[in-house]
Design a protein around this motif. Structure first.
Motif, short mmCIF file in Angstrom:
data_model
loop_
_atom_site.label_atom_id
_atom_site.label_comp_id
_atom_site.label_asym_id
_atom_site.label_seq_id
_atom_site.Cartn_x
_atom_site.Cartn_y
_atom_site.Cartn_z
N ASP A 158 5.53 -8.17 9.97
CA ASP A 158 4.73 -8.35 8.76
C ASP A 158 3.29 -8.73 9.07
OD1 ASP A 158 4.51 -8.19 5.95
OD2 ASP A 158 4.69 -10.36 5.75
N GLY A 159 2.82 -8.32 10.23
CA GLY A 159 1.40 -8.47 10.55
C GLY A 159 0.95 -9.84 10.98
N PRO A 267 -7.61 -5.46 -3.79
CA PRO A 267 -7.90 -4.39 -2.82
C PRO A 267 -6.69 -4.06 -1.93
CG PRO A 267 -9.74 -5.90 -2.96
CD PRO A 267 -8.63 -6.52 -3.74
N TYR A 268 -5.94 -5.10 -1.54
CA TYR A 268 -4.73 -4.82 -0.75
C TYR A 268 -3.74 -4.00 -1.57
CZ TYR A 268 0.12 -5.47 0.44
OH TYR A 268 1.44 -5.24 0.66
N LEU A 269 -3.52 -4.38 -2.85
CA LEU A 269 -2.59 -3.63 -3.68
C LEU A 269 -3.01 -2.17 -3.81
CD1 LEU A 269 -1.72 -6.00 -6.68
CD2 LEU A 269 -0.31 -5.47 -4.68
N ALA A 270 -4.30 -1.94 -3.97
CA ALA A 270 -4.79 -0.57 -4.09
C ALA A 270 -4.59 0.20 -2.78
CB ALA A 270 -6.26 -0.58 -4.49
N ALA A 271 -4.85 -0.46 -1.65
CA ALA A 271 -4.65 0.19 -0.35
C ALA A 271 -3.17 0.51 -0.13
CB ALA A 271 -5.17 -0.70 0.77
N ASN A 272 -2.32 -0.43 -0.49
CA ASN A 272 -0.87 -0.22 -0.36
C ASN A 272 -0.42 0.96 -1.23
OD1 ASN A 272 1.99 -1.38 0.30
ND2 ASN A 272 1.96 -1.23 -1.94
N GLU A 273 -0.92 1.03 -2.45
CA GLU A 273 -0.56 2.12 -3.35
C GLU A 273 -1.00 3.48 -2.79
OE1 GLU A 273 -1.15 2.71 -8.07
OE2 GLU A 273 -2.97 2.93 -6.85
N LYS A 281 3.87 4.80 6.33
CA LYS A 281 4.74 3.63 6.36
C LYS A 281 3.99 2.33 6.62
CE LYS A 281 8.86 6.18 7.84
NZ LYS A 281 9.94 6.29 8.87
N HIS A 282 2.69 2.42 6.91
CA HIS A 282 1.93 1.21 7.23
C HIS A 282 0.60 1.20 6.48
CE1 HIS A 282 4.28 -0.66 10.53
NE2 HIS A 282 4.79 0.55 10.58
N VAL A 283 0.21 0.00 6.06
CA VAL A 283 -1.09 -0.22 5.42
C VAL A 283 -2.00 -0.84 6.47
CG1 VAL A 283 -2.31 -1.25 3.48
CG2 VAL A 283 0.13 -0.70 3.27
N ARG A 284 -3.10 -0.17 6.75
CA ARG A 284 -4.05 -0.67 7.74
C ARG A 284 -5.38 -0.92 7.05
NH1 ARG A 284 -0.96 3.43 9.77
NH2 ARG A 284 0.33 2.90 11.59
N TYR A 285 -5.86 -2.15 7.15
CA TYR A 285 -7.11 -2.49 6.47
C TYR A 285 -7.74 -3.70 7.17
CZ TYR A 285 -4.49 -6.30 4.23
OH TYR A 285 -3.73 -7.43 4.01
N SER A 286 -9.00 -3.97 6.85
CA SER A 286 -9.70 -5.13 7.41
C SER A 286 -10.06 -6.09 6.28
CB SER A 286 -10.97 -4.69 8.14
OG SER A 286 -10.63 -3.94 9.30
N GLN A 287 -9.95 -7.37 6.60
CA GLN A 287 -10.29 -8.41 5.64
C GLN A 287 -11.10 -9.48 6.36
OE1 GLN A 287 -7.01 -9.90 3.16
NE2 GLN A 287 -7.84 -11.97 3.39
N HIS A 291 -8.35 -7.36 11.39
CA HIS A 291 -7.62 -6.11 11.17
C HIS A 291 -6.16 -6.41 10.85
CE1 HIS A 291 -6.42 -1.94 11.45
NE2 HIS A 291 -5.46 -2.29 12.31
N TRP A 292 -5.64 -5.74 9.81
CA TRP A 292 -4.27 -5.92 9.39
C TRP A 292 -3.51 -4.60 9.50
CZ3 TRP A 292 -1.77 -10.33 7.84
CH2 TRP A 292 -2.58 -11.47 7.67
N ASP A 293 -2.27 -4.70 9.91
CA ASP A 293 -1.36 -3.55 9.96
C ASP A 293 -0.01 -4.06 9.48
OD1 ASP A 293 0.42 -1.51 10.61
OD2 ASP A 293 -0.62 -0.98 12.46
N VAL A 294 0.34 -3.72 8.22
CA VAL A 294 1.56 -4.25 7.61
C VAL A 294 2.37 -3.11 7.01
CG1 VAL A 294 0.54 -6.50 7.12
CG2 VAL A 294 0.36 -4.69 5.42
N PRO A 295 3.69 -3.29 6.85
CA PRO A 295 4.51 -2.23 6.26
C PRO A 295 4.11 -1.95 4.81
CG PRO A 295 5.87 -3.88 7.35
CD PRO A 295 4.48 -4.44 7.27
N VAL A 296 4.18 -0.69 4.41
CA VAL A 296 3.92 -0.34 3.02
C VAL A 296 5.03 -0.94 2.15
CG1 VAL A 296 5.22 1.83 3.04
CG2 VAL A 296 3.28 1.56 1.48
N SER A 297 4.67 -1.35 0.94
CA SER A 297 5.63 -2.01 0.05
C SER A 297 5.70 -1.29 -1.29
CB SER A 297 5.23 -3.47 -0.18
OG SER A 297 6.01 -4.04 -1.21
N PRO A 298 6.76 -0.51 -1.55
CA PRO A 298 6.92 0.10 -2.88
C PRO A 298 6.96 -0.93 -3.99
CG PRO A 298 8.36 1.18 -1.31
CD PRO A 298 7.78 -0.03 -0.60
N TYR A 299 7.54 -2.12 -3.71
CA TYR A 299 7.58 -3.13 -4.78
C TYR A 299 6.18 -3.54 -5.20
CZ TYR A 299 8.40 -7.18 -7.60
OH TYR A 299 8.37 -8.06 -8.65
#
Length: 367
Positions: A158-159, A267-273, A281-287, A291-299
């Motif tokens: 989970d990053g 912004p994370y929710l939008a990137a995940n969507e 399968k992974h959301v990669r973004y910077s905050q 740098h973050w690399d976390v699993p995509v979450s359909p929920y």
């Protein structure tokens, strides 16, 4: 099951189980708590199609899951004090705060529980004694199994890294500071009466941050009014709640929390969507340079879709108030929802017990 008894299946150390229990207590809805073991966990999963906790078994044999959905449904189903503002802008703000508290504090709650020696030793022993009590292995081996599993799933997968850990801890500290400033002035986040926002923050603050050794020591030293609020919400009774008015507006001192929602969470929710729509399968973004690399979450795509629907239903006056709180972040509430995202369960291997939530599953009978 005894006639008329609602059963909450979960764990006494569970994030979302604690949230739901506090809400049921505040509404005055009688229930019986049953501590899950692995057999009960699988039984609930067969009833709802989702392996997670808490799960609610109704007297008629139907089942519910997803704390947010349960709260919304039960507020209509059972008599009791309203725990949702009637003012449209205040109601949306409360829902947004609840979602933020539920989802964005999840990672720091799990980081503090499974990254620090004293915390991981205590919590792995508790789960070995409760959730794994029906597993025919020596206690020490059950504890090692759960410890390795939790650290793999909730840290490595989970990053949580050496680079991201300071940012995760800063989120907890900044949230404590923002809440302390608010709760030093009034009993609940939005006023004299608890609403969805309080329960969204309560899950992590009750069962993790005020209970696990490392974050609890920080809370006692840094945010004593937050600690008081945790006890106050757990002790809230319908008669006391009904004496106070529902919040009719969004207090100005919540601006720091909404700023965090606008700059980080939306912004994370939008990137995940977007990643979900692409089939990755992974959301990669910077905050803030991390740098973050976390699993995509359909929920969480479902969460954004639900927020967008609520936002779209606001009249212009209420929407203007929310836009003022969120600034440019409000633009992320204007996008379209992914078709059928509400019906897309978060993939989760059957062997992995999950203190998460997904959807209402009413009408499915007991097995």
């Amino acid at each position: 099951m005894a006639s008329g008894t609602i059963i909450v299946h979960g764990l006494t150390l569970s994030y979302f189980t604690g949230k739901l229990e506090a809400w049921l207590r505040a509404r005055g809805i009688p229930y019986r708590f049953e501590e899950m073991d692995t057999h009960a966990f699988r039984r609930a999963g067969r009833a709802t199609g989702v392996l997670q906790m808490p799960q609610v078994e109704m007297p008629d044999g139907s089942w519910f899951t997803d704390t947010t959905a349960i709260m919304a449904d039960f507020e209509k189903r059972f008599p009791g004090p309203a725990l949702s503002p009637r003012d449209p802008a205040a109601r949306f703000a409360s829902l947004l705060l609840e979602d933020h508290g539920d989802e964005w504090l999840w990672r720091p709650a799990l980081h503090y529980r499974w990254s620090f020696a004293e915390d991981m030793t205590l919590m792995s022993a508790q789960i070995a004694r409760t959730m794994l009590r029906d597993v025919k292995l020596p206690f020490w081996l059950r504890r090692q199994v759960i410890l390795r599993r939790q650290r793999r799933v909730y840290l490595a997968e989970d990053g949580v890294t050496k680079e991201t850990a300071p940012q995760i801890e800063a989120l907890y500290l900044e949230t404590l500071d923002a809440m302390e400033a608010v709760l030093a002035r009034r009993p609940f986040l939005m006023g004299e009466r608890p609403v969805q926002a309080d329960f969204g923050f309560f899950g992590s603050m009750f069962r993790h941050f005020s209970s696990d050794p490392t974050p609890a020591a920080i809370m006692r030293a840094r945010a004593p009014h937050v600690l008081l609020w945790v006890a106050r919400l757990w002790a809230a009774q319908p008669g006391d709640i009904e004496k106070a008015a529902l919040p009719a507006s969004v207090p100005d001192d919540l601006v720091p929390i909404f700023a965090r929602i606008a700059s980080d969470y939306l912004p994370y929710l939008a990137a995940n969507e977007a990643v979900l729509a692409q089939g990755d399968k992974h959301v990669r973004y910077s905050q803030s340079g991390v740098h973050w690399d976390v699993p995509v979450s359909p929920y969480r795509a479902h969460c954004l879709s639900a927020l967008r629907k609520e936002y779209a239903s606001l009249d212009q006056g209420a929407r203007s108030k929310i836009d003022a709180l969120l600034g440019e972040g409000a633009e992320l509430l204007c996008g379209p929802a992914i078709p059928n995202v509400e019906d897309t369960p978060e993939p989760r291997p059957a062997s992995r017990p999950a203190d998460r939530h997904w959807r209402r599953a009413a009408g499915r009978k007991r097995t």
